[in-house]
Design an enzyme around this catalytic site. Structure first.
Site, short mmCIF file in Angstrom:
data_model
loop_
_atom_site.label_atom_id
_atom_site.label_comp_id
_atom_site.label_asym_id
_atom_site.label_seq_id
_atom_site.Cartn_x
_atom_site.Cartn_y
_atom_site.Cartn_z
NE ARG A 563 -3.77 -0.04 0.44
CZ ARG A 563 -4.98 0.00 -0.16
NH1 ARG A 563 -5.48 -1.08 -0.75
NH2 ARG A 563 -5.68 1.10 -0.16
CB VAL A 564 1.36 4.06 -2.15
CG1 VAL A 564 2.34 3.16 -2.89
CG2 VAL A 564 0.06 4.17 -2.93
CG ASP A 565 -3.63 3.59 1.03
OD1 ASP A 565 -2.97 2.63 1.47
OD2 ASP A 565 -4.77 3.46 0.55
CG ASP A 566 -1.34 6.97 5.99
OD1 ASP A 566 -0.17 6.57 5.93
OD2 ASP A 566 -1.66 8.17 5.90
#
Ligand code: 6R9
Length: 697
Positions: A563-566
């Site tokens: 994932r590149v998000d939180d």
């Protein structure tokens, strides 16, 4: 389109062609029992699987793939009409969509104008075709020896009875029904009963807490809840009904009234007599369902009518109700199932996922039944009573396709090879992996030890939002590389984009987007279409953004980097850092919290929580336990932080934004790679955090 270049650039293919030309007569003789996995496999080693596969080589795939991208309408309509029953056929012009926020609202339509029913396609169709006596579910209980089976005809009758009961309490097409159950056959049966009458199911994973259940019930306004009194998982008994009651009460306090609770009495875990029931609201499944008629009229659904909501975590705010519709979901889940598992009708298949997650929807309840599978429904855990439970069950039922998560593979791997080798496992044909990146070490163990080098590994990348496999190997069709999900499925056009919105070609690493609609893409976030557009379509106009990063190698294979998000992926479960943070901050003595993921040997990622307490509050172990408890209560045990890191201060920019990058480095013991910290408002906090980390046990 990427695909064509893969083939040309594929050195393995060139090698094969050369080898074949050199010794055409001894082709089979050269097929050795190659169990050595270097950085790729040779598709030819899978003799048995190849025999059953629907796609035999890269060329066959390439032809179909090209067509699926160039003529998606025709490609999918042909499959839809050939493989399923439509009460009203799908018109030639049936597909329309917009993925570009600059051009107007985002929407998707597939098979528009066609009418069908997915439960009819899962059950009635096979019974009508004469397969009523085929086993549908092979139930394997938590305790060894507790098992049972149900044929397609029996499942159909039970589904009709539940459908009739739902109708009797006033549930109509479009109404929501919440399902909060453990993995017993009655869970998929309840889902199918909803689908039969056009009710929208919202399955809530049985590991969620009462708070989490309440918010899901309220969000989709489910006046009916189907649950179970209790369940045993391993040595633990879980009083599900108590949690369901608490959930209904929380909803009530907030002004939403659940009118009916149907309780399946799981007598193995708790007797009816020991189950607390609320008069006028609660009824036992066993008391009301057997009396219902075993035939129920089918509600013919428009292809774009809603089939279900499934809540999933994002990087911000509360979980989103991902909405999927009937026709697209049906066609895509069934087609991926067939190709990705080299599935032939009647095969015995086993997916260890829970119906509370998307894998249980697409590859337990629907995909397999649409393909007339006989499937194992397993109530327990892979390590109970011993770490050979899975291999024992595989032999017991002669399972051909086994589908599980890397976290389970890693934990079984730790128990040693002897547990596996005790069992024959010769029935296995395909081994699947889902939920998180599989590390090459676990991949090799799965391939060499579990599959004896005979079975391809299908490392399937996909999401709740995609509803079906997106990037995945097709068994024995091309070489696998441990850790890579390889190539896109039919109709899927992956696009890598950098943070400046440039599309990256060839070998590259970037944000993974999808360039055009496929039949089961998420239609909206229930009740919040704006959030849908901003989350998935605003970041890279023209594309669906997955939230994952990926690399494309020289052969065109995709490697998901995470994932590149939180969002953190713990044991294959998606957890939003924001949700955990808000559960921590709900503790009266917690001033602030910041949560990051860190590498965990079994779970893939663990949860590392930095916590700042209110001025003057003592940092002690009792408080640590309370904080963990707060998360268990508000989300569920699976989201409990592994580490609580006391943080008198958090690293923030001058504008007050927490620098998670710094927190991630500290949690992974990589403080030598902190990077530029000159924008920190108070660079001293980093040193304090490192000291606090040094004091942790
Ligand atoms: C099916 C499912 C989706 C997220 C996804 C990604 C991760 C799933 C993966 C994988 C690498 C794979 N993920 N499969 N990462 N390789 N084969 O798990 O859905 O619960 O919505 O999670 O899981 O990060 O974005 P969901």
């Amino acid at each position: 389109v990427q695909g064509r270049r893969h083939a040309a650039a594929n050195p393995l293919r060139a090698q094969r062609v050369a080898r074949r030309a050199a010794a055409p007569a001894s082709r089979t003789a050269t097929v050795t029992k190659a169990v050595k996995v270097a950085d790729h496999t040779d598709a030819r080693q899978y003799i048995d699987t190849r025999h059953h596969a629907h796609i035999h080589n890269h060329r066959e795939y390439e032809e179909m793939y090209q067509r699926s991208i160039e003529d998606p309408d025709g490609f999918w309509r042909e499959i839809a009409m050939k493989e399923f029953h439509w009460e009203t056929p799908v018109p030639e012009k049936h597909h329309n969509y917009n993925f570009d926020v600059r051009k107007g609202p985002i929407f998707t339509e597939w098979f528009k104008g066609g009418k069908t029913n997915i439960a009819y396609n899962c059950l009635d169709r096979h019974v009508k075709d004469g397969y009523g006596d085929q086993d549908c579910f092979l139930f394997e209980g938590n305790d060894v020896g507790r098992d049972g089976r149900m044929t397609y005809a029996e499942v159909l009758k039970e589904v009709c009875r539940v459908a009739n009961w739902l109708r009797s309490v006033g549930v109509k097409k479009g109404d929501s029904v919440a399902i909060y159950m453990p993995m017993v056959c009655e869970l998929p049966i309840a889902m199918l009963a909803c689908a039969r009458i056009g009710a929208v199911h919202s399955v809530v994973f049985g590991g969620f807490s009462s708070d989490a259940l309440a918010s899901r019930i309220e969000d989709c306004k489910a006046r009916v809840v189907i649950t179970c009194n209790a369940v045993k998982r391993g040595t633990k008994a879980i009083d599900l009904k108590k949690i369901a009651d608490a959930g209904c009460n929380i909803a009530k306090d907030q002004g939403f009234n659940v009118e009916h609770v149907l309780v399946y009495a799981n007598d193995d875990a708790q007797s009816k007599a020991d189950t607390k029931m609320t008069a006028g609201r609660d009824l036992f499944w066993q008391d009301v369902i057997p009396q219902q008629k075993d035939e129920a009229e089918v509600e013919w659904m428009d292809s774009e009518d809603t089939l279900f909501y499934l809540y999933t975590s994002g990087s911000t705010g509360k979980p989103k109700g991902v909405l999927h519709t009937t026709g697209g979901f049906m066609v895509y889940s069934a087609t991926t199932f067939k190709y990705v598992f080299a599935f032939q009708p009647g095969d015995v298949y086993w997916c260890t996922a829970d119906c509370g997650w998307i894998t249980g929807h697409s590859y337990l309840t629907y995909g397999p039944l649409l393909n007339r599978a006989t499937q194992v429904v397993f109530e327990g855990v892979p390590t109970y009573p011993n770490p050979d439970r899975c291999w024992e069950v595989i032999d017991k039922y002669q399972v051909k396709q086994f589908y599980t998560a890397p976290t389970a593979i890693r934990s079984l791997m730790r128990s040693g090879d002897d547990w596996v080798k005790k069992h024959s496992r010769t029935s296995l044909r395909v081994l699947g992996s889902v939920g998180e990146p599989i590390n090459p070490e676990a991949w090799k163990w799965y391939h060499e030890v579990v599959g004896d080098g005979r079975c391809p590994i299908v490392d399937t990348w996909w999401q709740t939002e995609t509803a079906g496999h997106m990037i995945t190997p097709l068994p024995a069709a091309w070489p696998e590389k441990p850790g890579s999900a390889s190539l896109p499925f039919f109709g899927v056009k992956p696009v890598l984009v950098d943070d400046k919105n440039n599309v990256l070609e060839g070998e590259a690493e970037g944000m993974l987007c999808i360039g055009q609609s496929w039949p089961s893409n998420i239609r909206t976030v229930y009740g919040d279409h704006e959030r849908y557009e901003t989350t998935y379509f605003a970041p890279f106009p023209g594309y669906y953004f997955s939230g994952d990063g990926a690399r494309r190698d020289k052969d065109g294979y995709y490697w998901i980097t995470g994932r590149v998000d939180d969002v953190i992926n713990v044991s294959g479960h998606r957890i939003g850092t924001a949700e955990v943070e808000s559960a921590l901050v709900a503790h009266p003595q917690c001033a602030e919290a910041a949560v990051v993921g860190y590498e965990h040997p079994v779970k893939g990622q663990g949860i590392w929580a930095y916590v700042t307490l209110l001025e003057g509050v003592e940092y002690d172990d009792k408080l640590k336990k309370e904080l963990v408890m707060s998360v268990r209560e508000q989300i569920g045990a699976f989201a409990a932080p592994d580490v609580i890191h006391w943080a008198p201060g958090l690293p923030k920019t001058r504008s007050g934004k927490i620098m998670r990058r710094v927190l991630r480095k500290i949690a992974s013991f990589e403080e030598d790679q902190l990077g530029d910290t000159s924008t920190l408002a108070d660079p001293g906090v980093v040193q304090t955090l490192l000291e606090m980390r040094g004091n942790m046990d």
